[in-house]
Write a protein that holds these residues in place. Structure first.
Motif, PDB file in Angstrom:
ATOM      1  N   PRO A 288      16.987 -37.290   1.819  1.00 26.77           N
ATOM      2  CA  PRO A 288      16.150 -38.008   2.788  1.00 26.77           C
ATOM      3  C   PRO A 288      16.661 -39.397   3.184  1.00 26.77           C
ATOM      4  CG  PRO A 288      15.240 -38.261   0.602  1.00 26.77           C
ATOM      5  CD  PRO A 288      16.524 -37.487   0.436  1.00 26.77           C
ATOM      6  N   SER A 289      17.968 -39.537   3.382  1.00 28.73           N
ATOM      7  CA  SER A 289      18.586 -40.848   3.603  1.00 28.73           C
ATOM      8  C   SER A 289      18.039 -41.564   4.836  1.00 28.73           C
ATOM      9  CB  SER A 289      20.100 -40.682   3.745  1.00 28.73           C
ATOM     10  OG  SER A 289      20.633 -40.039   2.614  1.00 28.73           O
ATOM     11  N   ILE A 290      18.101 -42.911   4.782  1.00 29.49           N
ATOM     12  CA  ILE A 290      17.644 -43.746   5.893  1.00 29.49           C
ATOM     13  C   ILE A 290      18.670 -44.850   6.143  1.00 29.49           C
ATOM     14  CG2 ILE A 290      15.222 -43.312   5.317  1.00 29.49           C
ATOM     15  CD1 ILE A 290      15.135 -46.206   4.183  1.00 29.49           C
ATOM     16  N   HIS A 291      18.537 -45.541   7.288  1.00 37.77           N
ATOM     17  CA  HIS A 291      19.304 -46.758   7.524  1.00 37.77           C
ATOM     18  C   HIS A 291      18.672 -47.889   6.703  1.00 37.77           C
ATOM     19  CE1 HIS A 291      20.420 -44.451  11.146  1.00 37.77           C
ATOM     20  NE2 HIS A 291      21.526 -45.186  11.138  1.00 37.77           N
ATOM     21  N   SER A 292      19.519 -48.722   6.092  1.00 35.26           N
ATOM     22  CA  SER A 292      18.995 -49.846   5.313  1.00 35.26           C
ATOM     23  C   SER A 292      20.021 -50.967   5.300  1.00 35.26           C
ATOM     24  CB  SER A 292      18.690 -49.407   3.871  1.00 35.26           C
ATOM     25  OG  SER A 292      18.306 -50.501   3.073  1.00 35.26           O
ATOM     26  N   ALA A 293      19.661 -52.111   5.886  1.00 38.85           N
ATOM     27  CA  ALA A 293      20.530 -53.305   5.913  1.00 38.85           C
ATOM     28  C   ALA A 293      21.921 -52.985   6.428  1.00 38.85           C
ATOM     29  CB  ALA A 293      20.610 -53.934   4.520  1.00 38.85           C
ATOM     30  N   GLY A 294      21.984 -52.178   7.493  1.00 42.09           N
ATOM     31  CA  GLY A 294      23.268 -51.838   8.090  1.00 42.09           C
ATOM     32  C   GLY A 294      24.014 -50.725   7.393  1.00 42.09           C
ATOM     33  N   VAL A 295      23.408 -50.164   6.328  1.00 44.45           N
ATOM     34  CA  VAL A 295      24.053 -49.098   5.560  1.00 44.45           C
ATOM     35  C   VAL A 295      23.478 -47.758   5.980  1.00 44.45           C
ATOM     36  CG1 VAL A 295      24.431 -48.149   3.256  1.00 44.45           C
ATOM     37  CG2 VAL A 295      24.402 -50.623   3.595  1.00 44.45           C
ATOM     38  N   GLU A 296      24.371 -46.785   6.204  1.00 40.58           N
ATOM     39  CA  GLU A 296      23.908 -45.429   6.447  1.00 40.58           C
ATOM     40  C   GLU A 296      24.743 -44.451   5.641  1.00 40.58           C
ATOM     41  OE1 GLU A 296      24.436 -44.034  10.486  1.00 40.58           O
ATOM     42  OE2 GLU A 296      25.990 -45.511  10.865  1.00 40.58           O
ATOM     43  N   GLU A 297      24.169 -43.308   5.379  1.00 44.11           N
ATOM     44  CA  GLU A 297      24.782 -42.293   4.544  1.00 44.11           C
ATOM     45  C   GLU A 297      26.153 -41.902   5.074  1.00 44.11           C
ATOM     46  OE1 GLU A 297      25.153 -40.536   1.448  1.00 44.11           O
ATOM     47  OE2 GLU A 297      22.997 -40.364   1.676  1.00 44.11           O
ATOM     48  N   ALA A 298      27.128 -41.785   4.177  1.00 40.99           N
ATOM     49  CA  ALA A 298      28.433 -41.239   4.553  1.00 40.99           C
ATOM     50  C   ALA A 298      28.339 -39.709   4.471  1.00 40.99           C
ATOM     51  CB  ALA A 298      29.502 -41.794   3.623  1.00 40.99           C
ATOM     52  N   THR A 299      29.465 -39.064   4.246  1.00 41.15           N
ATOM     53  CA  THR A 299      29.433 -37.610   4.075  1.00 41.15           C
ATOM     54  C   THR A 299      28.875 -37.336   2.687  1.00 41.15           C
ATOM     55  OG1 THR A 299      31.420 -37.512   5.434  1.00 41.15           O
ATOM     56  CG2 THR A 299      30.784 -35.502   4.306  1.00 41.15           C
ATOM     57  N   SER A 300      27.584 -37.137   2.601  1.00 38.54           N
ATOM     58  CA  SER A 300      26.872 -37.079   1.326  1.00 38.54           C
ATOM     59  C   SER A 300      27.375 -35.950   0.426  1.00 38.54           C
ATOM     60  CB  SER A 300      25.373 -36.883   1.593  1.00 38.54           C
ATOM     61  OG  SER A 300      24.704 -36.498   0.414  1.00 38.54           O
ATOM     62  N   GLU A 323      26.987 -35.005  10.820  1.00 34.11           N
ATOM     63  CA  GLU A 323      28.259 -34.317  11.000  1.00 34.11           C
ATOM     64  C   GLU A 323      28.321 -33.010  10.231  1.00 34.11           C
ATOM     65  OE1 GLU A 323      31.567 -36.785  10.052  1.00 34.11           O
ATOM     66  OE2 GLU A 323      30.993 -38.382  11.439  1.00 34.11           O
ATOM     67  N   ILE A 324      27.721 -32.980   9.051  1.00 33.11           N
ATOM     68  CA  ILE A 324      27.926 -31.810   8.191  1.00 33.11           C
ATOM     69  C   ILE A 324      26.867 -30.737   8.362  1.00 33.11           C
ATOM     70  CG2 ILE A 324      29.170 -33.186   6.494  1.00 33.11           C
ATOM     71  CD1 ILE A 324      26.755 -33.154   4.706  1.00 33.11           C
ATOM     72  N   VAL A 325      25.691 -31.096   8.914  1.00 35.13           N
ATOM     73  CA  VAL A 325      24.611 -30.107   9.073  1.00 35.13           C
ATOM     74  C   VAL A 325      24.483 -29.715  10.537  1.00 35.13           C
ATOM     75  CG1 VAL A 325      22.149 -29.634   8.793  1.00 35.13           C
ATOM     76  CG2 VAL A 325      23.355 -31.032   7.084  1.00 35.13           C
ATOM     77  N   ASN A 326      24.564 -28.419  10.794  1.00 35.37           N
ATOM     78  CA  ASN A 326      24.297 -27.871  12.129  1.00 35.37           C
ATOM     79  C   ASN A 326      22.834 -27.440  12.133  1.00 35.37           C
ATOM     80  OD1 ASN A 326      24.216 -26.624  14.586  1.00 35.37           O
ATOM     81  ND2 ASN A 326      25.894 -25.197  14.200  1.00 35.37           N
ATOM     82  N   PRO A 327      21.934 -28.247  12.741  1.00 36.56           N
ATOM     83  CA  PRO A 327      20.496 -28.022  12.566  1.00 36.56           C
ATOM     84  C   PRO A 327      20.036 -26.643  13.023  1.00 36.56           C
ATOM     85  CG  PRO A 327      20.925 -29.778  14.189  1.00 36.56           C
ATOM     86  CD  PRO A 327      22.235 -29.396  13.607  1.00 36.56           C
ATOM     87  N   GLY A 328      19.270 -26.006  12.130  1.00 38.46           N
ATOM     88  CA  GLY A 328      18.742 -24.686  12.423  1.00 38.46           C
ATOM     89  C   GLY A 328      19.717 -23.570  12.131  1.00 38.46           C
ATOM     90  N   VAL A 329      20.980 -23.918  11.840  1.00 36.47           N
ATOM     91  CA  VAL A 329      22.007 -22.912  11.567  1.00 36.47           C
ATOM     92  C   VAL A 329      22.363 -22.900  10.078  1.00 36.47           C
ATOM     93  CG1 VAL A 329      24.370 -22.150  12.063  1.00 36.47           C
ATOM     94  CG2 VAL A 329      22.947 -23.093  13.902  1.00 36.47           C
ATOM     95  N   ASP A 330      22.734 -24.064   9.538  1.00 31.49           N
ATOM     96  CA  ASP A 330      23.090 -24.120   8.120  1.00 31.49           C
ATOM     97  C   ASP A 330      22.292 -25.182   7.365  1.00 31.49           C
ATOM     98  OD1 ASP A 330      24.411 -26.446   9.003  1.00 31.49           O
ATOM     99  OD2 ASP A 330      26.301 -25.381   9.224  1.00 31.49           O
ATOM    100  N   GLY A 331      21.172 -25.593   7.933  1.00 31.96           N
ATOM    101  CA  GLY A 331      20.282 -26.570   7.310  1.00 31.96           C
ATOM    102  C   GLY A 331      19.323 -27.105   8.346  1.00 31.96           C
ATOM    103  N   LEU A 332      18.412 -27.964   7.922  1.00 36.92           N
ATOM    104  CA  LEU A 332      17.464 -28.584   8.838  1.00 36.92           C
ATOM    105  C   LEU A 332      17.679 -30.089   8.848  1.00 36.92           C
ATOM    106  CD1 LEU A 332      14.125 -26.687   7.998  1.00 36.92           C
ATOM    107  CD2 LEU A 332      15.737 -26.215   9.862  1.00 36.92           C
ATOM    108  N   LEU A 333      17.706 -30.683  10.039  1.00 32.77           N
ATOM    109  CA  LEU A 333      17.782 -32.132  10.185  1.00 32.77           C
ATOM    110  C   LEU A 333      16.459 -32.647  10.729  1.00 32.77           C
ATOM    111  CD1 LEU A 333      21.310 -32.926  11.717  1.00 32.77           C
ATOM    112  CD2 LEU A 333      20.523 -33.343   9.384  1.00 32.77           C
TER     113      LEU A 333
END
Length: 389
Positions: A288-300, A323-333
């Protein structure tokens, strides 16, 4: 090739950097290279406690940020001494995993390739260790930039980090996305009930699993906030967290306020080899990553491990997760910090387990084709060779 992996942080530890080092080491060794790891953990315990960690805590209480600068200077100097003591092993190259190990290796006179895992300065700000715009934050970023301009080659774990390095330092890096050991993290659903019995989880429950450090940028409070709506339709649901961090009290507060004590399990730190068991026994994994102080998730790495483990994934549409999740195909975004979307996504996967299983199957195929540690090791090998020319 003789390769030294170096980090100014503890190794092994709970977290993506440590997992990256272990997995890349395995991939490089599979390709015939000799790989050693040196880290802050190799420093004598008394030095670590009395010289680096203890004073840092006290100094940071007096002036926020000063303690962080202190401990990283000490870590860098200690690691430099350690590398110097091991120069007789004639390493061809050092793959530094943070700015401070980069500078330590450069000062030790060895050729260095640097892997950038995150936004070092902004992450310290996000954790509350230093104040944005302060002299300490400026000094921290100056050190970061010095590392980027001193190393021979830079690898970043996603495109956004590559852009960040270019913006702050002018140095052009190469993005090699994170990866996993596809032989270790693989579908193991036939052991689902056996593992639930082993870990004292009811075989009848719907299990939601959050494999994240409990820090703000990982958005870990939101699964707990989404759980009450899920329980209205699926009262036999359990939310399990594997991780530790400064958001633990906030999660406990949410649990208490909503009367979720019997529905939420906080495991604390879990050894990496056991995390894969929780992937196997879970019905849904949430990142459930979020933006925080200019930081965002890399390739988790957590998201990649979930996708490689045959369990459907729900992730927030930030950073490398897009980049890594194709929504509805291999995961949900879903939208970050959107509690309603998160509960709806969980309910959707519990309503339609066959659709979730199909997404998980496609996710596994993607991991095998695009995120193998063997393929990543080959790319790193090419970077090392180029750096030594």
């Amino acid at each position: 090739m003789k390769i030294l992996m170096a980090t100014a942080y503890e190794y092994p530890h709970i977290g993506g950097l440590s997992t990256h080092v272990t997995t890349l080491k395995a991939g490089l060794e599979a390709r015939g290279h000799e790989v050693d790891v040196l880290s802050f953990s190799n420093i004598q315990p008394v030095v670590r406690k009395l010289y680096a960690q203890g004073p840092s805590f006290v100094i940071n209480k007096i002036k926020k940020g000063q303690g962080i600068l202190w401990t990283h200077r000490v870590r860098q100097n200690c690691l430099k001494s350690l590398i110097m003591k091991n120069k007789h092993k004639n390493y061809d190259i050092v793959n530094a995993q943070d700015p401070f190990s980069t500078l330590a290796a450069v000062e030790a006179g060895l050729p260095v390739v640097s892997t950038v895992h995150g936004y070092a300065t902004f992450e310290s700000i996000s954790k509350g260790s230093m104040i944005e715009g302060s002299p300490e934050a400026k000094k921290f970023q100056e050190t970061e930039i010095k590392a980027y301009t001193s190393t021979r080659k830079i690898v970043t774990v996603d495109q956004r980090l590559r852009d960040y390095v270019k913006n702050v330092s002018g140095v052009e890096g190469l993005a090699i996305r994170n990866f996993i050991d596809i032989h270790s993290f693989k579908p193991d659903k036939n052991r689902k009930n056996e593992l639930r019995v082993q870990y004292d989880v009811s075989v009848d429950e719907h299990v939601l699993f959050v494999p994240r450090r409990l820090v703000k940028k990982n958005g870990v409070i939101y699964p707990a906030l989404a759980l009450p709506a899920v329980l209205e339709k699926y009262p036999n649901t359990r939310l399990i967290y594997a991780g530790n961090g400064n958001q633990m009290p906030e999660i406990k507060k949410i649990v208490e306020e909503h009367g979720l004590e019997e529905k939420v399990t906080l495991l604390g730190d879990v050894p990496h080899e056991k995390v894969k068991d929780y992937f196997a026994l879970a019905d849904v994994v949430i990142v459930p990553s979020i933006h925080s102080a200019g930081v965002e998730e890399a390739t988790s790495i957590s998201a990649l491990e979930a996708m490689g483990s045959g369990t459907p994934l729900i992730a927030c549409a930030v950073g490398g997760l897009k980049e890594i999740v194709n929504p509805g195909v291999d995961g949900l975004l879903i939208e970050e910090q959107n509690v309603e979307q998160m509960s709806d996504a969980i309910i959707k996967l519990l309503d339609h387990p066959d659709e979730g299983a199909e997404m998980a199957k496609k996710a596994r195929l993607k991991i095998e084709q695009q995120y193998s540690h063997i393929a990543a090791a080959e790319k790193y090998e090419e970077v090392y060779i180029e750096a030594l020319k």
